[in-house]
Design a protein around this motif. Sequence first.
Motif: not given
Length: 414
Positions: A396-414
């Motif tokens: 499910e982590l891969q479904l929520l944050y699908w781009n493995k090369d991106r640094v998401y900001s912050p810990l929230r739904l994209p």
Amino acid sequence: VAETWETHWADGVGGGASYDESSGNKTTGSLGDNSSSSTTAETYHWGNSDWPDLVEGTRTVDWAFTGNDGVTIPRSWSGTADPPSVARPGDSGGFLWIGYEHCVAKDSKPGSATWPDGSGGDKGAKDRVVYSRTAETVMKLFTGGKAVSKRKNLFMLSASAWRTEGMTLKPNLLNDTCYWEWDLPPIWGPTKQVDSTDIEIDGKPLGSDGKLWRIYSDGDTPDVTPRVKNADVYSFNEPQPPKYHSYFDVLVIEGNPGGLSPIGEYEEGHAWWELRTEAPIEGLTNFLNNIELEFLSIRKFGFYPSISTIPGCLACVGKLEAPEPHVSGDATVQRHFYIGFTDLKNALDFTIAKKTNPGHYVAPFNNCVNMVRSAARAAGGSALPTTAWPQYFGYELQLLYWNKDRVYSPLRLP
């Protein structure tokens, strides 16, 4: 002669300038009885631009001369004005320069002189020069990011400054041949570099190394103008404000990589978290204690049962491994998140507390995945999958944050 210069400009807004000059001449005696006066008014305007890519503007000039006969001759014209120039410490130029300076200077000086008049007598002249100048450069730091994120990051500010040691005024002592010559502006004294500890930014003095470490929120515009204590005239360079990001990393080993379900009954995998920052140790020591620095150097942490026998570990005393025995290369899923520097400190304190008192490992209610989520909440976010088992958590982590090369900001739904 009276002259007034004024220039104002703001980043993203533009600005304007004005120059006003008035002069009058009056002679008597051997020079004859004559009088005249003139006025000049220049107005400049520049539209919206961002430093240092300044733009051209407009210039309007109104001039008038009144002669000895009392007749005034006016003239007016307009045209294109060059962009303001960005002055650096030590530069000298006209009033259309945007300088890095602070100036509150005011002085006056009288003078007199005599010389032979050619017929056995003397002629004399008296003058009193009055000079004042004010200038104030204000610099704002745009911290970047989104104000709604509330994330706070660590910045290092540094600057240098040069103090001007006095000025000299020269009275204008007239004679028959050069009564029109004036000696303005004054002669400024030498400049001396200011000790870094006498420079303040945001109300705090720089250290002996010329650096100041501050924490600012995203979307903020703090005043970072260098200011020198007990100095009326000084210039400074542009403050250098490196911004250091901090990160919360989530790593998962899936029992069945890429699949929805594990292969075997207990092949659920494992999850852990890592804490890191770009900030150098010299800045960290201003905000973190020795234990926090130690755990930051450990970097990776995981929660385990104290009993390794399966299924005996489903309810037992837990333990926090610091460092986590797995390496990032073992993870089948990795996702990375920006966090604020204060969030990093909170996550370190949470981790330190769990090392001392980890609590019970109760699968699936308080296992490695739940501990990762708790650490994420301490780091200022909680938008991670809610499932309890590592296999489903990684999927499910891969479904929520699908781009493995991106640094998401912050810990929230994209």
